[in-house]
Design a protein around this motif. Structure first.
Motif, short mmCIF file in Angstrom:
data_model
loop_
_atom_site.label_atom_id
_atom_site.label_comp_id
_atom_site.label_asym_id
_atom_site.label_seq_id
_atom_site.Cartn_x
_atom_site.Cartn_y
_atom_site.Cartn_z
N ILE A 53 22.55 -16.87 -12.84
CA ILE A 53 22.22 -16.15 -14.07
C ILE A 53 21.63 -17.10 -15.11
O ILE A 53 20.73 -16.75 -15.87
CB ILE A 53 23.48 -15.45 -14.65
N ASP A 54 22.13 -18.32 -15.12
CA ASP A 54 21.65 -19.31 -16.08
C ASP A 54 20.21 -19.71 -15.81
O ASP A 54 19.47 -20.05 -16.74
CB ASP A 54 22.55 -20.55 -16.03
N GLN A 55 19.78 -19.65 -14.55
CA GLN A 55 18.47 -20.16 -14.18
C GLN A 55 17.43 -19.09 -13.90
O GLN A 55 16.24 -19.31 -14.10
CB GLN A 55 18.61 -21.04 -12.92
N LEU A 56 17.87 -17.93 -13.41
CA LEU A 56 16.92 -16.94 -12.89
C LEU A 56 16.32 -16.10 -14.00
O LEU A 56 17.04 -15.43 -14.74
CB LEU A 56 17.64 -16.03 -11.89
N PRO A 57 14.99 -16.09 -14.14
CA PRO A 57 14.36 -15.21 -15.13
C PRO A 57 14.22 -13.79 -14.59
O PRO A 57 14.14 -13.57 -13.39
CB PRO A 57 12.98 -15.85 -15.33
N ILE A 58 14.23 -12.82 -15.48
CA ILE A 58 14.01 -11.42 -15.12
C ILE A 58 12.58 -11.06 -15.50
O ILE A 58 12.19 -11.24 -16.65
CB ILE A 58 15.00 -10.49 -15.85
N PRO A 59 11.79 -10.58 -14.55
CA PRO A 59 10.40 -10.24 -14.87
C PRO A 59 10.30 -9.34 -16.09
O PRO A 59 11.05 -8.37 -16.22
CB PRO A 59 9.93 -9.52 -13.59
N TRP A 60 9.40 -9.67 -16.98
CA TRP A 60 9.10 -8.98 -18.22
C TRP A 60 10.22 -9.12 -19.25
O TRP A 60 9.97 -9.48 -20.39
CB TRP A 60 8.81 -7.49 -17.98
N PHE A 61 11.46 -8.85 -18.86
CA PHE A 61 12.58 -8.91 -19.79
C PHE A 61 12.71 -10.30 -20.41
O PHE A 61 12.85 -10.45 -21.63
CB PHE A 61 13.89 -8.54 -19.07
N THR A 62 12.70 -11.34 -19.56
CA THR A 62 12.89 -12.70 -20.06
C THR A 62 11.74 -13.11 -20.97
O THR A 62 11.95 -13.77 -21.99
CB THR A 62 13.02 -13.69 -18.89
N LYS A 63 10.53 -12.71 -20.63
CA LYS A 63 9.37 -13.05 -21.44
C LYS A 63 9.45 -12.40 -22.82
O LYS A 63 9.08 -13.01 -23.83
CB LYS A 63 8.09 -12.62 -20.73
N LYS A 64 9.94 -11.18 -22.87
CA LYS A 64 9.99 -10.44 -24.13
C LYS A 64 11.22 -10.76 -24.97
O LYS A 64 11.14 -10.81 -26.20
CB LYS A 64 9.96 -8.93 -23.84
#
Length: 251
Positions: A53-64
Motif C-alpha cells: 500500500i505504501d508503494q503501489l500507485p492507483i491509476p488516476w486516483f494517485t495522480k489526482k
C-alpha cells in the motif's frame, strides 16, 4: 483526524459483534458464528500488505489525490460497496457469500487503517502526533458507538438491511474528508519501473529492515502483534449470541 477516525472505526463492529447479532437472529448455528471470528484476523495481519500500500500507485486516483488520499478514498469506496453487498444478502440463505462480503469489508477497513496511519504520521511533526492520535481515537470510539448501539437500534426499528445501508451511507464522512483534506507534503510517490526492484522495495526491504533493527526479538514482536487480540476475536464474537440465548434483547 476525528472524521478519519470515525471512518476507520465504523466498519469494525459491522464485521464483529454487531454482525453476530444479525447472524444469531437469522438462525445461523453457533459454530458457524464462531467461524466468523476469523474475519477479524484481517486486522491483525494487515502488516503483510502495508508495504505494498505504501508503494503501489492507483491509476488516476494517485495522480489526482496523492499517495495517501488515493488509498484512503479507494478503501472507503471498497468498504461502501462491500457493506451494500452485505445489506442485500440474507445470511441464512447464502452464508458463504455473506461471509465473503464480510471478509471484503474487513480487508477494506484494514487497508483504510494503513493509509490513514500513514497520512497521520506524515501530516504533522512528531511533537503533534499525540494530539493527532487522540483525536483519531476519539472519532474511532464514537464510530464504535454508532456501528454498535446505533446499528442495533436501526435494526430493531426497521431491519438489518436498512441498518447496514445506513452504515454504508455514514462512510460518506470519511469519503468527504479524504476528498477535501490536504495531502501530506512529503508523501510524493516514489517511482520504480523495474518490477523486481519495486517488489523488493515494497515488500522485502521493510521486513529486512525490521528484522535488522529488532533482532533478536523480531519474531516475538511479530507474534505479539499478530496474536495479542486473538482471544478477543475468537471469544468476544460469541458474547452477543450468548446474551441473546439468555433472553436479552439486542437493545
Amino acid at each position: 483526524m476525528f472524521f478519519l477516525g470515525f471512518s476507520a472505526g465504523l466498519p469494525y463492529l459491522l464485521v464483529f459483534s454487531t454482525l453476530t447479532v444479525w447472524l444469531a437472529e437469522a438462525g445461523v448455528s453457533r459454530s458457524a458464528i464462531g467461524f466468523f471470528g476469523w474475519v477479524g484476523m484481517t486486522f491483525s495481519i494487515k502488516m503483510l500488505w502495508a508495504p505494498v500500500i505504501d508503494q503501489l500507485p492507483i491509476p488516476w486516483f494517485t495522480k489526482k489525490l496523492g499517495r495517501r488520499r488515493s488509498w484512503m478514498l479507494a478503501a472507503q469506496i471498497f468498504i461502501v460497496l462491500a457493506l451494500l453487498l452485505m445489506a442485500f444478502i440474507h445470511p441464512a440463505e447464502n452464508l458463504v457469500l455473506f461471509a465473503f462480503a464480510a471478509v471484503l469489508v474487513a480487508f477494506g477497513s484494514a487497508t483504510q487503517d494503513i493509509s490513514i496511519d500513514a497520512f497521520r504520521i506524515e501530516s504533522a511533526a512528531s511533537e503533534y502526533q499525540g494530539e493527532m492520535a487522540a483525536t483519531y481515537i476519539f472519532g474511532y470510539r464514537v464510530a464504535l458507538l454508532v456501528s454498535g448501539a446505533g446499528a442495533l437500534y436501526i435494526a430493531e426499528a426497521s431491519n438489518w438491511t436498512v441498518s447496514y445501508l445506513a452504515m454504508a451511507a455514514l462512510m460518506g464522512v470519511g469519503i468527504i474528508t479524504a476528498l477535501f483534506v490536504k495531502e501530506p507534503e512529503n508523501s510524493a510517490q516514489r517511482q520504480n519501473n523495474c518490477k523486481v526492484a519495486w517488489l523488493k522495495n515494497a515488500f522485502v526491504e521493510p521486513f529486512t529492515d525490521f528484522f535488522h533493527r529488532q533482532a533478536p526479538y523480531a519474531i516475538l514482536i511479530l507474534m505479539l502483534i499478530g496474536l495479542y487480540k486473538v482471544s478477543d476475536i475468537t471469544m468476544g464474537i460469541m458474547a452477543n449470541p450468548f446474551y441473546l440465548d439468555l433472553g436479552f434483547s439486542k437493545l
